[in-house]
Motif scaffolding. Structure first.
Motif, PDB file in Angstrom:
ATOM      1  N   SER A   1      -6.454  -2.078   3.177  1.00  0.00           N
ATOM      2  CA  SER A   1      -5.801  -3.212   2.517  1.00  0.00           C
ATOM      3  C   SER A   1      -5.655  -4.389   3.466  1.00  0.00           C
ATOM      4  O   SER A   1      -5.867  -5.543   3.085  1.00  0.00           O
ATOM      5  CB  SER A   1      -4.419  -2.809   2.007  1.00  0.00           C
ATOM      6  OG  SER A   1      -4.514  -1.813   1.042  1.00  0.00           O
TER       7      SER A   1
ATOM      8  N   ALA B   1       2.051   1.593  -3.647  1.00  0.00           N
ATOM      9  CA  ALA B   1       0.922   1.964  -4.507  1.00  0.00           C
ATOM     10  C   ALA B   1       0.474   3.399  -4.241  1.00  0.00           C
ATOM     11  O   ALA B   1       0.166   4.149  -5.184  1.00  0.00           O
ATOM     12  CB  ALA B   1      -0.242   0.993  -4.295  1.00  0.00           C
ATOM     13  N   THR B   2       0.435   3.808  -2.983  1.00  0.00           N
ATOM     14  CA  THR B   2       0.047   5.176  -2.649  1.00  0.00           C
ATOM     15  C   THR B   2       1.060   6.171  -3.193  1.00  0.00           C
ATOM     16  O   THR B   2       0.693   7.192  -3.779  1.00  0.00           O
ATOM     17  CB  THR B   2      -0.108   5.332  -1.119  1.00  0.00           C
ATOM     18  OG1 THR B   2      -1.078   4.397  -0.653  1.00  0.00           O
ATOM     19  CG2 THR B   2      -0.551   6.731  -0.744  1.00  0.00           C
ATOM     20  N   TRP B   3       2.321   5.882  -3.039  1.00  0.00           N
ATOM     21  CA  TRP B   3       3.378   6.755  -3.550  1.00  0.00           C
ATOM     22  C   TRP B   3       3.295   6.877  -5.074  1.00  0.00           C
ATOM     23  O   TRP B   3       3.401   7.963  -5.633  1.00  0.00           O
ATOM     24  CB  TRP B   3       4.741   6.227  -3.100  1.00  0.00           C
ATOM     25  CG  TRP B   3       5.897   6.895  -3.758  1.00  0.00           C
ATOM     26  CD1 TRP B   3       6.239   8.217  -3.686  1.00  0.00           C
ATOM     27  CD2 TRP B   3       6.863   6.281  -4.596  1.00  0.00           C
ATOM     28  NE1 TRP B   3       7.359   8.449  -4.427  1.00  0.00           N
ATOM     29  CE2 TRP B   3       7.771   7.276  -5.004  1.00  0.00           C
ATOM     30  CE3 TRP B   3       7.052   4.977  -5.042  1.00  0.00           C
ATOM     31  CZ2 TRP B   3       8.843   7.009  -5.834  1.00  0.00           C
ATOM     32  CZ3 TRP B   3       8.137   4.713  -5.863  1.00  0.00           C
ATOM     33  CH2 TRP B   3       9.008   5.724  -6.253  1.00  0.00           C
ATOM     34  N   ARG B   4       3.088   5.731  -5.743  1.00  0.00           N
ATOM     35  CA  ARG B   4       3.006   5.754  -7.209  1.00  0.00           C
ATOM     36  C   ARG B   4       1.777   6.525  -7.689  1.00  0.00           C
ATOM     37  O   ARG B   4       1.821   7.197  -8.709  1.00  0.00           O
ATOM     38  CB  ARG B   4       2.960   4.331  -7.763  1.00  0.00           C
ATOM     39  CG  ARG B   4       4.185   3.493  -7.488  1.00  0.00           C
ATOM     40  CD  ARG B   4       5.157   3.496  -8.562  1.00  0.00           C
ATOM     41  NE  ARG B   4       4.463   3.351  -9.845  1.00  0.00           N
ATOM     42  CZ  ARG B   4       5.076   3.209 -10.985  1.00  0.00           C
ATOM     43  NH1 ARG B   4       6.360   3.154 -11.013  1.00  0.00           N
ATOM     44  NH2 ARG B   4       4.411   3.112 -12.105  1.00  0.00           N
ATOM     45  N   ALA B   5       0.676   6.415  -6.956  1.00  0.00           N
ATOM     46  CA  ALA B   5      -0.565   7.066  -7.384  1.00  0.00           C
ATOM     47  C   ALA B   5      -0.600   8.550  -7.021  1.00  0.00           C
ATOM     48  O   ALA B   5      -1.126   9.362  -7.791  1.00  0.00           O
ATOM     49  CB  ALA B   5      -1.767   6.363  -6.752  1.00  0.00           C
ATOM     50  N   ALA B   6      -0.044   8.908  -5.867  1.00  0.00           N
ATOM     51  CA  ALA B   6      -0.203  10.279  -5.374  1.00  0.00           C
ATOM     52  C   ALA B   6       1.100  11.048  -5.255  1.00  0.00           C
ATOM     53  O   ALA B   6       1.082  12.242  -4.956  1.00  0.00           O
ATOM     54  CB  ALA B   6      -0.893  10.244  -4.005  1.00  0.00           C
TER      55      ALA B   6
ATOM     56  N   TRP C   1      -1.456   7.087   3.336  1.00  0.00           N
ATOM     57  CA  TRP C   1      -0.879   5.739   3.307  1.00  0.00           C
ATOM     58  C   TRP C   1      -1.487   4.867   4.399  1.00  0.00           C
ATOM     59  O   TRP C   1      -1.867   3.724   4.165  1.00  0.00           O
ATOM     60  CB  TRP C   1       0.630   5.826   3.447  1.00  0.00           C
ATOM     61  CG  TRP C   1       1.370   4.521   3.477  1.00  0.00           C
ATOM     62  CD1 TRP C   1       0.895   3.269   3.192  1.00  0.00           C
ATOM     63  CD2 TRP C   1       2.739   4.333   3.811  1.00  0.00           C
ATOM     64  NE1 TRP C   1       1.875   2.326   3.320  1.00  0.00           N
ATOM     65  CE2 TRP C   1       3.023   2.959   3.699  1.00  0.00           C
ATOM     66  CE3 TRP C   1       3.749   5.206   4.187  1.00  0.00           C
ATOM     67  CZ2 TRP C   1       4.277   2.440   3.972  1.00  0.00           C
ATOM     68  CZ3 TRP C   1       5.007   4.683   4.448  1.00  0.00           C
ATOM     69  CH2 TRP C   1       5.260   3.313   4.329  1.00  0.00           C
TER      70      TRP C   1
ATOM     71  N   SER D   1       0.826  -1.209   0.000  1.00  0.00           N
ATOM     72  CA  SER D   1       0.000   0.000   0.000  1.00  0.00           C
ATOM     73  C   SER D   1       0.859   1.257   0.000  1.00  0.00           C
ATOM     74  O   SER D   1       0.489   2.264  -0.616  1.00  0.00           O
ATOM     75  CB  SER D   1      -0.960   0.007   1.196  1.00  0.00           C
ATOM     76  OG  SER D   1      -0.246   0.098   2.423  1.00  0.00           O
TER      77      SER D   1
ATOM     78  N   ALA E   1      -4.902   3.784   3.465  1.00  0.00           N
ATOM     79  CA  ALA E   1      -4.840   2.743   2.437  1.00  0.00           C
ATOM     80  C   ALA E   1      -4.384   1.424   3.042  1.00  0.00           C
ATOM     81  O   ALA E   1      -4.889   0.353   2.682  1.00  0.00           O
ATOM     82  CB  ALA E   1      -3.892   3.178   1.317  1.00  0.00           C
TER      83      ALA E   1
END
Length: 80
Positions: free
Chosen positions: A49, A27-32, A42, A24, A45
């Motif tokens: 998760s 994924a959070t870093w990549r998305a935001a 994070w 998570s 999320a």
């Protein structure tokens, strides 16, 4: 101490917690990116998760163990 009979559940709890934490976060870093308040986003999320990951691990682990047992073999004792 926790009785040994709870080891599979504890293993699933810890594994799902750590894996969902890492995944998570990525994924959070990549998305935001890294915006203000990233840690809070994070952690939100991660919690959602983990709530999915833990019961999933408990259900899927026995199936995966059976698959692994079918595709692997134990060498004869003299070969070990």
């Amino acid at each position: 101490m926790i009785p040994a009979r709870f080891a599979p559940v504890l293993f699933g709890f810890l594994l799902s917690g750590l894996m969902s934490f890492v995944v998570s976060g990525i994924a959070t870093w990549r998305a935001a990116g890294l915006p203000e308040g990233f840690l809070g986003v994070w952690m939100g999320a991660w919690l959602s998760s983990w709530l999915v990951a833990f019961p999933t691990v408990l259900v899927v682990a026995p199936v995966v163990r059976r698959i692994v047992a079918r595709v692997t073999f134990q060498p004869p004792a003299e070969d070990r």
